[in-house]
Structure formats: C-alpha cells, structure tokens
Design a protein around this motif. Structure first.
Motif, PDB file in Angstrom:
ATOM      1  N   THR A 116      -3.668  -4.134   6.689  1.00  0.00           N
ATOM      2  CA  THR A 116      -2.726  -3.331   7.456  1.00  0.00           C
ATOM      3  C   THR A 116      -3.243  -1.901   7.501  1.00  0.00           C
ATOM      4  O   THR A 116      -3.839  -1.419   6.533  1.00  0.00           O
ATOM      5  CB  THR A 116      -1.310  -3.384   6.850  1.00  0.00           C
ATOM      6  N   VAL A 117      -3.019  -1.251   8.630  1.00  0.00           N
ATOM      7  CA  VAL A 117      -3.463   0.125   8.818  1.00  0.00           C
ATOM      8  C   VAL A 117      -2.256   1.044   8.674  1.00  0.00           C
ATOM      9  O   VAL A 117      -1.266   0.905   9.397  1.00  0.00           O
ATOM     10  CB  VAL A 117      -4.120   0.324  10.195  1.00  0.00           C
ATOM     11  N   ILE A 118      -2.332   1.980   7.722  1.00  0.00           N
ATOM     12  CA  ILE A 118      -1.244   2.916   7.468  1.00  0.00           C
ATOM     13  C   ILE A 118      -1.709   4.312   7.888  1.00  0.00           C
ATOM     14  O   ILE A 118      -2.676   4.839   7.328  1.00  0.00           O
ATOM     15  CB  ILE A 118      -0.841   2.903   5.987  1.00  0.00           C
ATOM     16  N   PRO A 119      -1.056   4.917   8.886  1.00  0.00           N
ATOM     17  CA  PRO A 119      -1.476   6.249   9.337  1.00  0.00           C
ATOM     18  C   PRO A 119      -1.335   7.292   8.230  1.00  0.00           C
ATOM     19  O   PRO A 119      -0.534   7.138   7.295  1.00  0.00           O
ATOM     20  CB  PRO A 119      -0.520   6.546  10.503  1.00  0.00           C
ATOM     21  N   ALA A 120      -2.087   8.347   8.332  1.00  0.00           N
ATOM     22  CA  ALA A 120      -2.034   9.428   7.341  1.00  0.00           C
ATOM     23  C   ALA A 120      -0.686  10.128   7.382  1.00  0.00           C
ATOM     24  O   ALA A 120      -0.131  10.376   8.447  1.00  0.00           O
ATOM     25  CB  ALA A 120      -3.160  10.434   7.613  1.00  0.00           C
ATOM     26  N   LYS A 121      -0.166  10.414   6.204  1.00  0.00           N
ATOM     27  CA  LYS A 121       1.031  11.228   6.035  1.00  0.00           C
ATOM     28  C   LYS A 121       2.250  10.657   6.753  1.00  0.00           C
ATOM     29  O   LYS A 121       3.122  11.395   7.196  1.00  0.00           O
ATOM     30  CB  LYS A 121       0.778  12.660   6.523  1.00  0.00           C
ATOM     31  N   GLN A 122       2.330   9.329   6.858  1.00  0.00           N
ATOM     32  CA  GLN A 122       3.508   8.697   7.443  1.00  0.00           C
ATOM     33  C   GLN A 122       4.087   7.678   6.460  1.00  0.00           C
ATOM     34  O   GLN A 122       3.382   6.778   6.010  1.00  0.00           O
ATOM     35  CB  GLN A 122       3.157   7.998   8.760  1.00  0.00           C
ATOM     36  N   TRP A 123       5.359   7.867   6.145  1.00  0.00           N
ATOM     37  CA  TRP A 123       6.022   6.920   5.261  1.00  0.00           C
ATOM     38  C   TRP A 123       6.143   5.562   5.941  1.00  0.00           C
ATOM     39  O   TRP A 123       6.378   5.476   7.143  1.00  0.00           O
ATOM     40  CB  TRP A 123       7.414   7.423   4.891  1.00  0.00           C
ATOM     41  N   ARG A 124       5.986   4.524   5.143  1.00  0.00           N
ATOM     42  CA  ARG A 124       6.103   3.166   5.669  1.00  0.00           C
ATOM     43  C   ARG A 124       6.687   2.271   4.579  1.00  0.00           C
ATOM     44  O   ARG A 124       6.323   2.398   3.407  1.00  0.00           O
ATOM     45  CB  ARG A 124       4.728   2.655   6.102  1.00  0.00           C
ATOM     46  N   MET A 125       7.602   1.375   4.972  1.00  0.00           N
ATOM     47  CA  MET A 125       8.153   0.409   4.015  1.00  0.00           C
ATOM     48  C   MET A 125       7.341  -0.884   4.144  1.00  0.00           C
ATOM     49  O   MET A 125       7.386  -1.551   5.176  1.00  0.00           O
ATOM     50  CB  MET A 125       9.633   0.156   4.263  1.00  0.00           C
ATOM     51  N   ILE A 126       6.599  -1.213   3.091  1.00  0.00           N
ATOM     52  CA  ILE A 126       5.663  -2.327   3.156  1.00  0.00           C
ATOM     53  C   ILE A 126       6.081  -3.444   2.204  1.00  0.00           C
ATOM     54  O   ILE A 126       6.881  -3.258   1.290  1.00  0.00           O
ATOM     55  CB  ILE A 126       4.219  -1.889   2.828  1.00  0.00           C
ATOM     56  N   GLY A 146      10.075  -4.858  -1.417  1.00  0.00           N
ATOM     57  CA  GLY A 146       9.649  -3.855  -0.459  1.00  0.00           C
ATOM     58  C   GLY A 146       9.475  -2.503  -1.120  1.00  0.00           C
ATOM     59  O   GLY A 146      10.154  -2.189  -2.110  1.00  0.00           O
ATOM     60  N   TYR A 147       8.582  -1.674  -0.581  1.00  0.00           N
ATOM     61  CA  TYR A 147       8.268  -0.362  -1.165  1.00  0.00           C
ATOM     62  C   TYR A 147       8.065   0.657  -0.044  1.00  0.00           C
ATOM     63  O   TYR A 147       7.475   0.345   0.999  1.00  0.00           O
ATOM     64  CB  TYR A 147       6.992  -0.426  -2.010  1.00  0.00           C
ATOM     65  N   PHE A 148       8.537   1.878  -0.272  1.00  0.00           N
ATOM     66  CA  PHE A 148       8.179   2.998   0.593  1.00  0.00           C
ATOM     67  C   PHE A 148       6.917   3.644   0.038  1.00  0.00           C
ATOM     68  O   PHE A 148       6.855   3.974  -1.148  1.00  0.00           O
ATOM     69  CB  PHE A 148       9.303   4.031   0.648  1.00  0.00           C
ATOM     70  N   THR A 149       5.927   3.838   0.900  1.00  0.00           N
ATOM     71  CA  THR A 149       4.679   4.424   0.450  1.00  0.00           C
ATOM     72  C   THR A 149       4.134   5.366   1.509  1.00  0.00           C
ATOM     73  O   THR A 149       4.444   5.244   2.699  1.00  0.00           O
ATOM     74  CB  THR A 149       3.638   3.324   0.126  1.00  0.00           C
ATOM     75  N   ILE A 150       3.310   6.324   1.051  1.00  0.00           N
ATOM     76  CA  ILE A 150       2.650   7.260   1.951  1.00  0.00           C
ATOM     77  C   ILE A 150       1.252   7.518   1.406  1.00  0.00           C
ATOM     78  O   ILE A 150       1.043   7.588   0.191  1.00  0.00           O
ATOM     79  CB  ILE A 150       3.451   8.575   2.082  1.00  0.00           C
ATOM     80  N   PHE A 151       0.267   7.601   2.322  1.00  0.00           N
ATOM     81  CA  PHE A 151      -1.126   7.830   1.943  1.00  0.00           C
ATOM     82  C   PHE A 151      -1.591   9.178   2.503  1.00  0.00           C
ATOM     83  O   PHE A 151      -1.164   9.585   3.591  1.00  0.00           O
ATOM     84  CB  PHE A 151      -2.012   6.712   2.465  1.00  0.00           C
ATOM     85  N   PRO A 152      -2.473   9.867   1.792  1.00  0.00           N
ATOM     86  CA  PRO A 152      -2.908  11.193   2.242  1.00  0.00           C
ATOM     87  C   PRO A 152      -3.756  11.149   3.505  1.00  0.00           C
ATOM     88  O   PRO A 152      -3.880  12.145   4.212  1.00  0.00           O
ATOM     89  CB  PRO A 152      -3.701  11.731   1.053  1.00  0.00           C
ATOM     90  N   GLU A 153      -4.391  10.027   3.795  1.00  0.00           N
ATOM     91  CA  GLU A 153      -5.207   9.890   4.996  1.00  0.00           C
ATOM     92  C   GLU A 153      -5.048   8.471   5.532  1.00  0.00           C
ATOM     93  O   GLU A 153      -4.502   7.590   4.851  1.00  0.00           O
ATOM     94  CB  GLU A 153      -6.674  10.172   4.695  1.00  0.00           C
ATOM     95  N   ASN A 161      17.345 -13.868  16.385  1.00  0.00           N
ATOM     96  CA  ASN A 161      16.668 -14.617  15.321  1.00  0.00           C
ATOM     97  C   ASN A 161      15.575 -13.755  14.707  1.00  0.00           C
ATOM     98  O   ASN A 161      14.391 -13.909  15.013  1.00  0.00           O
ATOM     99  CB  ASN A 161      16.071 -15.918  15.874  1.00  0.00           C
ATOM    100  N   PRO A 162      15.936 -12.813  13.828  1.00  0.00           N
ATOM    101  CA  PRO A 162      14.930 -11.901  13.273  1.00  0.00           C
ATOM    102  C   PRO A 162      13.911 -12.620  12.399  1.00  0.00           C
ATOM    103  O   PRO A 162      14.223 -13.608  11.734  1.00  0.00           O
ATOM    104  CB  PRO A 162      15.756 -10.903  12.462  1.00  0.00           C
ATOM    105  N   LYS A 163      12.703 -12.085  12.412  1.00  0.00           N
ATOM    106  CA  LYS A 163      11.609 -12.615  11.622  1.00  0.00           C
ATOM    107  C   LYS A 163      11.350 -11.722  10.411  1.00  0.00           C
ATOM    108  O   LYS A 163      11.582 -10.509  10.453  1.00  0.00           O
ATOM    109  CB  LYS A 163      10.329 -12.678  12.458  1.00  0.00           C
ATOM    110  N   LEU A 164      10.853 -12.317   9.341  1.00  0.00           N
ATOM    111  CA  LEU A 164      10.319 -11.560   8.219  1.00  0.00           C
ATOM    112  C   LEU A 164       8.834 -11.359   8.497  1.00  0.00           C
ATOM    113  O   LEU A 164       8.029 -12.275   8.369  1.00  0.00           O
ATOM    114  CB  LEU A 164      10.534 -12.310   6.905  1.00  0.00           C
ATOM    115  N   TYR A 165       8.484 -10.156   8.926  1.00  0.00           N
ATOM    116  CA  TYR A 165       7.112  -9.876   9.358  1.00  0.00           C
ATOM    117  C   TYR A 165       6.201  -9.661   8.149  1.00  0.00           C
ATOM    118  O   TYR A 165       6.629  -9.245   7.078  1.00  0.00           O
ATOM    119  CB  TYR A 165       7.084  -8.639  10.255  1.00  0.00           C
ATOM    120  N   VAL A 166       4.916  -9.926   8.386  1.00  0.00           N
ATOM    121  CA  VAL A 166       3.899  -9.708   7.367  1.00  0.00           C
ATOM    122  C   VAL A 166       3.738  -8.208   7.122  1.00  0.00           C
ATOM    123  O   VAL A 166       3.867  -7.397   8.036  1.00  0.00           O
ATOM    124  CB  VAL A 166       2.565 -10.329   7.824  1.00  0.00           C
ATOM    125  N   TRP A 167       3.483  -7.841   5.879  1.00  0.00           N
ATOM    126  CA  TRP A 167       3.237  -6.450   5.478  1.00  0.00           C
ATOM    127  C   TRP A 167       4.472  -5.560   5.631  1.00  0.00           C
ATOM    128  O   TRP A 167       4.358  -4.344   5.638  1.00  0.00           O
ATOM    129  CB  TRP A 167       2.095  -5.839   6.305  1.00  0.00           C
TER     130      TRP A 167
END
Length: 618
Positions: free
Chosen positions: A182-192, A243-250, A332-338
C-alpha cells in the motif's frame, strides 16, 4: 445415437435454423454465407472445427462468418456454451506494475458439461481505486479443454481491483486482485489494517519491515478518558484484525512481514467504538461476518444488531473519502484490504472474520446519491463535506416514522470530520418526525488540515417543494438559501471547528429560525405593560430548540431577584412561555418596572441572552 438440439435465432433478415450435433461438425441451414473456402452439401455449409484455421485464417480470435451484413459469433466445440465458472481461484495478490504470478482459469461448458473450445471471454474492470488508469489484462480464449486463462496487471495505485468475466448471457464471474503493498502519502493520516498475519513477532518495526511511521495510534475503548477524543494511545505492537491511525514523514510503500491468511479470525469487541480491520488479502463482505456472544452463540451481524449486541454499520476511509454503510448508496459494504474500520458494540462480544470473496455489480460504492422526490412524511437529504485532502460525503437528515438516528465513529485530529449534533451525540444520520412548522439540524465540521471546504447538498430535490431550506453559519450568521445554490464554499484555518444550522420547514417558521436565538425584534415580553386578563405575562422566544435549556429571571429595579423559572421547552421554533406574575414565594408582585433576563443554552452548548424591561400595572 446422436443428440439433436434445435436453436432458433431471429435476425432482421429472417430466421436461422441451426441443427446442432454432438459430433465435431456444425451444419448451418441459411440463405447465404460467405467464407474464403467452403464445402457444400445440400445447400448447407459443413464446418469442421479442426480446420477452422484454414477457413478463417491463422487467428482463431477472429473466428466469425458473415451473414448478409451481420456477424454470427463462432460457437465452437460441439455444443452451445451454457456454463461459465471459475476453475481455480477468484482472489489473487500481486505487486503494483506487474502481472499476477497466478493465472486465473475459467471453464466454459455446455449443457452436458462438455468443454466449449476456442471462444474468447469478455473482461471488464468494474471496481478499482479512484484515479487508477494504467492497469491492463490479457485473456486467452478457451483451449480444447474449455479453459480460458486471464492475467492482470495493476498500475501504480495500490488497492483492490475487481474484474468481471462474462460471455453473452451464459453468466459472469468476478475476480479480486489486490496489491501486496500500500502507498501512504507523506504527512497524511490514514487508518490502516494488515493484509498478513505475523505469528511470532508483532513489533511495529518487524511487521513494517523497518519502515518507521512518525506516529501510530489505536483507539482503546477500555480507557476512562473523554469518550470523544482522548482514547487514542500510541502502540508499539500491532495485530491483524485491528485498525490503526498512522502517519509517515515521507511517501511510503509499505509491505508487511508475515503470511497471507485464509481462515476464520476472531477479534474481541468491547462496549463502545472499536477499530477493526480485515486480516485477509482480498475483499470480504461485511454482511458475511459473524458475531459470537459470551455464551458462544453465533449470529449474523444483522441478527446481532437485533439482539442488541452491535450496531450493524461500519465506518472507514477509502481513496480519501469517509464512508459508512450499509446505507442507500452503499447497501453491501466491503471490508477492504489495508483498511481500518470502526464498529460499535453495545455489549462485549467477538467479531468473527469469515473468509471468502464474492461480488455483484451492485456492490460498487455509488457516489451519486438517490434522487427520489420525498413526501412531507418521508424524505431524506444528503449532507456532503468536501475538503482539499479528505471528504466526508454521507451524512443524512430527513424525516420518517422511525425517527432513525445513527451515531458516528469518533473523530481523529487533522482529518476532516462532520457530525450532526443531537443531545450531545454526534450522528451521521438524524431522521425526525414529520415537520409541523420548521426543524433545525446542528452541523459541526472539524476541518483538520483542509483549509478549503465545500458543504454540498447533492440531492436537495428530494426535499418536498413546500419547504424552504437554508444553511446558517453560526460564527457570523451568514445565511445561504440552498434552493438557489446547493453548495457553499468555506475557507478557514486548519484544525478549526465550525458550527452550522440546516433549517428546513414552512417559510413563515423558517424566518424565525434564521435569526439568532432570542433576537430582540422577534423575542419579547407581551403584553408590556402587563399582565393580561388572566394575570399573566408571556415571553415569546425565537429559535429555541426543545433539546436546549431556557431560564427566565425577573429582577426589580433595585437589582433584587423576584423569581427564576426553568422553562419546559416545546418543539416549535417560536415559543410562548408564561409567567404568572408571582415571586419565588408564590406571592403576587406589585405594580412597577421590572428587568427580565432570558437565558438559553442550545443543544451544542451555545449561550444566548435577552435583557429588557417589563412594566406591571395592577
């Protein structure tokens, strides 16, 4: 003994009668055919499927023969295709910008389960990450055993890609291809969530292959802090199913250590909000998950809601949009990967993740809301908040007989978050009884890092025509007529909360709600001087919500308090509240000039006050 099947095909040029035999030879009785070579017997063309290469050239993929000005697709291998099914697997994991290592095999057979040879199936990508454009596939026609092979390559975007494979009206099958990273943009919070299971080492550094996040937090429902904002805690160990909220510097391409998993997985749910995530490398249906009670009873999520164990809704972020479902747009919501999800438990229980991919064309998230003209007894309107980084699209207001309200998952700082406030609860759906006069919905928006926001009401035409609809910015009382423009653009600094009112109702009552509560021109004491013939004075108050608090205080001119009344509020935007002209001791007050103070606290904590004089003549 040969079997004989009669098939009638109707063309604009007439009727083709096709006697179809169980041998390797087709006989077509027609008016006129054209081929490069042929053999003719009694006016019929006899075509041997082993010599098709000679008849139609070297490419079997172009195997058509011409009937007047139309084309009849070549139906090979003895029988008419009747069944299409997946032969090996319907879920695959692969890396971005490369073909899957595993080939999907699809079997085509006839009514007698015999293979159908040398036909090409149709492939369509029906669901993929927003913005994905450079994916591709290769499909090989069925071989002599009736097997067609499919290979797929994703582009640069990570996520899940859903392919539909079909052949005319024979049927269709769906395949799920999910990226290993999975690609996580810099400085953006994401619940993974995690797409693998690490059995021996759950340390963040190990699971993330030494790719270090700047922060990683998890909501802990067992903490006793403030229930809205303060239950997040930093973690150093991470597990599948959570699930976790995470943020990466780049910008980070994240690939996990561990193994892919394809068995039932158990996750404990505690009372309140829980962050969960699918442990699988492919999509699964939320409706297929199970709930296990403390006495080991197994229920569907729908039945668990009926039993009072959970709320059968999930909340998640996908492609920078905040979603929840099931609802009208996402049945019919899905449980998405990542992807991490929120789920609310009313009691302690266990969530059982059940493996297995399935999909229908109606499962795709529909960003175009329903447009159905409502009635005064049943209507709903979508409130969508769009930011320059995150959007929160699915918030509903309206009326129905069920007075349906739905709590919203907790917010996370720096992410855009909208909520409908009612009795100190944050809702994503607030349906009320049919409107008699006018109704006010309180909307709070936390913009996070989004400085440019659009508040949009995309299906405003659902609201009955007899109602006026306005949006009021309570910071400066700016008023927007939503019948004239259903979108309002807002600019504000980062990490600010803004409060708005959505007012719907009959025009004469809406006008009173458009003014700030206790506005002096529409809120007053009467008669003044008083009292009336019943020895009472009434205090008219505008824009008072029944869920707020109203207090009336009376003082004499020397500043001594005469009486204080806590008022029971009604459900009308303009309310009259009586004073019997008696003090707190129950004695009638004398003639003179008095000061009255009306204090109002709205359901979202806003304070308003009206101070004026009142004459009493007896």
């Amino acid at each position: 003994m040969k079997k004989k099947i009669y098939i009638f095909l109707i063309f604009i040029f007439g009727i083709i009668h096709i006697p179809l035999y169980s041998s390797n030879i087709y006989t077509y009785e027609v008016g006129s055919f054209y081929t490069s070579t042929d053999s003719v017997s009694l006016g019929n063309y006899v075509i041997d499927n082993y010599t098709l290469g000679e008849l139609f050239g070297s490419s079997l993929q172009s195997a058509n023969y011409k009937l007047n000005s139309g084309y009849l697709n070549y139906l090979d291998a003895n029988y008419l295709p009747a069944y299409l099914k997946i032969y090996n697997d319907n879920k695959f994991v692969f890396s971005r910008n490369s073909f899957s290592n595993d080939t999907a095999l699809l079997l085509v057979s006839d009514f007698d389960s015999e293979p159908v040879r040398y036909i090409k199936l149709d492939v369509e990508v029906v669901d993929k990450p927003i913005g994905a454009t450079d994916d591709t596939f290769v499909i090989i026609e069925t071989d002599k055993n009736g097997l067609a092979s499919l290979n797929y390559r994703a582009g640069v975007l990570s996520g899940s890609y859903i392919l539909k494979v079909s052949y005319f009206d024979v049927g269709s099958e769906y395949l799920c291809y999910s990226t290993n990273e999975t690609v996580i943009p810099a400085k953006q919070w994401r619940m993974i969530g995690l797409n693998k299971i690490s059995m021996n080492n759950t340390n963040v550094d190990f699971v993330f292959n030494n790719v270090k996040p700047e922060y990683i937090y998890r909501w802990n429902p067992l903490l006793d802090n403030d229930p809205i904002n303060q239950r997040y805690e930093a973690v150093s160990e991470i597990l599948s199913g959570q699930g976790y909220f995470t943020i990466f510097p780049e910008e980070t391409v994240l690939t996990l250590s561990g193994s892919f998993f394809n068995d039932t997985y158990i996750q404990q749910l505690h009372p309140g909000w829980n962050q969960v995530a699918s442990p699988y490398y492919y999509l699964v249906d939320w409706k297929n998950m199970k709930i296990q009670t403390t006495d080991n009873k197994i229920l569907s999520v729908a039945a668990a809601e009926t039993e009072g164990l959970i709320i059968n809704k999930i909340f998640w972020f996908k492609d920078n949009v905040y979603y929840w479902g099931p609802n009208n747009e996402i049945p019919n919501p899905k449980l998405y990967v990542w992807t991490g999800f929120w789920v609310y438990a009313r009691q302690s229980c266990r969530l059982l993740f059940v493996p297995g991919f399935s999909y229908t064309i109606n499962d795709k998230i529909n960003l175009a809301p329903r447009r159905i003209k409502g009635t005064v007894n049943d209507w709903q309107m979508l409130v969508s908040i769009k930011g320059n980084e995150i959007s929160d699209l699915f918030n509903y207001i309206g009326v129905n007989a069920n007075i349906d309200k739905l709590k919203k998952a907790p917010k996370f700082s720096n992410l855009l978050y909208a909520g409908l406030m009612n009795n100190n609860e944050v809702l994503c759906q607030d349906f009320r009884p049919p409107i008699q006069t006018a109704e006010e919905w309180h909307l709070t928006i936390s913009n996070g890092n989004n400085t440019n926001i659009t508040i949009e009401f995309p299906n405003i035409e659902n609201v009955p025509d007899e109602y006026d609809i306005y949006l009021v910015n309570r910071a400066d009382n700016s008023i927007y007529n939503l019948r004239e423009n259903n979108a309002v653009n807002i600019t504000q600094p980062k990490n600010r909360d803004r409060k708005y009112s959505i007012i719907v109702g009959y025009p004469e009552y809406v006008k009173a709600l458009l003014r700030a509560p206790l506005s002096k021109d529409v809120s007053f004491a009467y008669p003044n001087p008083g009292p009336d013939v019943n020895d009472k004075v009434k205090f008219r108050c505008n824009n008072i919500d029944a869920n707020g608090r109203l207090k009336i205080k009376i003082f004499d001119m020397a500043g001594r308090k005469v009486c204080e009344r806590n008022v029971v509020l009604n459900n009308y935007p303009i309310g009259d509240y009586e004073w019997d002209c008696r003090n707190d001791a129950g004695k009638s007050v004398g003639s003179g000039v008095y000061i009255y103070i009306i204090e109002y606290i709205s359901p979202i904590g806003e304070s308003y006050k009206l101070i004026d004089k009142l004459g009493i003549i007896k």
